[in-house]
Design an enzyme around this catalytic site. Structure first.
Site, mmCIF file in Angstrom:
data_model
loop_
_atom_site.group_PDB
_atom_site.id
_atom_site.type_symbol
_atom_site.label_atom_id
_atom_site.label_comp_id
_atom_site.label_asym_id
_atom_site.label_seq_id
_atom_site.Cartn_x
_atom_site.Cartn_y
_atom_site.Cartn_z
ATOM 1 N N HIS A 1 -71.417 -41.631 -0.302
ATOM 2 C CA HIS A 1 -72.168 -40.574 0.389
ATOM 3 C C HIS A 1 -72.992 -41.120 1.542
ATOM 4 C CE1 HIS A 1 -71.464 -38.899 -3.709
ATOM 5 N NE2 HIS A 1 -70.993 -37.955 -2.942
ATOM 6 N N CYS B 1 -75.926 -39.297 15.383
ATOM 7 C CA CYS B 1 -76.206 -38.152 16.246
ATOM 8 C C CYS B 1 -75.534 -36.911 15.672
ATOM 9 C CB CYS B 1 -75.676 -38.440 17.650
ATOM 10 S SG CYS B 1 -75.955 -37.087 18.806
ATOM 11 N N CYS C 1 -70.590 -37.405 20.099
ATOM 12 C CA CYS C 1 -71.422 -38.572 20.386
ATOM 13 C C CYS C 1 -71.259 -39.597 19.275
ATOM 14 C CB CYS C 1 -72.888 -38.149 20.509
ATOM 15 S SG CYS C 1 -73.996 -39.541 20.805
HETATM 16 ZN ZN LIG Z 1 -75.962 -38.360 20.762
#
Ligand SMILES: [Zn+2]
Length: 204
Positions: free
Chosen positions: A16, A24, A29
């Site tokens: 997990h 992010c 990203c």
């Molecule tokens: Zn980012």
């Protein structure tokens, strides 16, 4: 706790993710930071502390119990939350698997390969988990098929593996921070009182 105790990273399989990985929230990203122990990650997320009525200054050592519904939490808006330094658009979030998200495929694969390669497994320890959520709950059965005895350490008696307890299994009812050092004494040696305290408070 295991990475902080110096357990080799390559032999830890975190199904997990880790609360101390930061990534992010923007899908495209790739910003990722490992082992960020900054707490709180931004000042606004600090646990509120009890105020000294004579000076009105916060007493750092005395954090309020935020699980208590009567404890007021500060109002937060999105600008209080940590922003991604790379894309400057997304918010930072912990690198853990949230409800509805996929488990990491490579980690699942590693565990499956490892368990498949072992002819014989002696012991599987099931610590502090309800042992009801798959795929991890199924590891108990796979280990059992390869001869393993099962040792459950849990504060709740009803948290036994879904396939039940077999003859020769162990159920140690209680706090893992106290039971594990006792069980593993022959391997780890006797822990000193302050080490036990760190363990109980999740600091080691
Ligand atoms: Zn980012």
């Amino acid at each position: 706790l295991s990475p902080r105790a110096g357990h080799p990273q390559e032999s830890l399989k975190l199904l997990h993710g880790s609360l101390f990985d930061v990534k992010c929230s923007e899908f495209f990203c790739k910003y990722f930071e490992r082992n960020n122990y900054t707490d709180p990650i931004v000042p606004a997320l600090a646990i509120p502390t009890e105020e000294d009525p004579t000076t009105n200054e916060a007493i750092a050592a005395r954090e309020l119990d935020i699980a208590d519904e009567n404890v007021d939490l500060p109002e937060l808006t999105i600008r209080h939350l940590p922003r991604c330094p790379s894309c400057k658009k997304g918010l930072l979030r912990p690198g853990v698997v949230w409800f509805g998200e996929m488990l990491p495929k490579d980690v699942l694969q590693d565990i499956e390969t490892w368990m498949g390669e072992e002819d014989h497994i002696d012991l599987i320890m099931v610590i502090g988990t309800s042992a009801k959520v798959y795929p991890a709950a199924g590891y108990v059965d796979i280990a059992r098929e390869r001869g393993a005895r099962v040792a459950v350490i849990n504060i709740d008696r009803s948290d036994a593996p879904s396939s039940g307890m077999y003859k020769g299994d162990w159920f140690f009812e209680g706090d893992a921070a106290q039971i594990l050092p006792e069980l593993l004494k022959d391997v780890t040696g006797e822990l000193k009182e302050e080490q036990m305290k760190d363990l109980a408070e999740g600091r080691t």
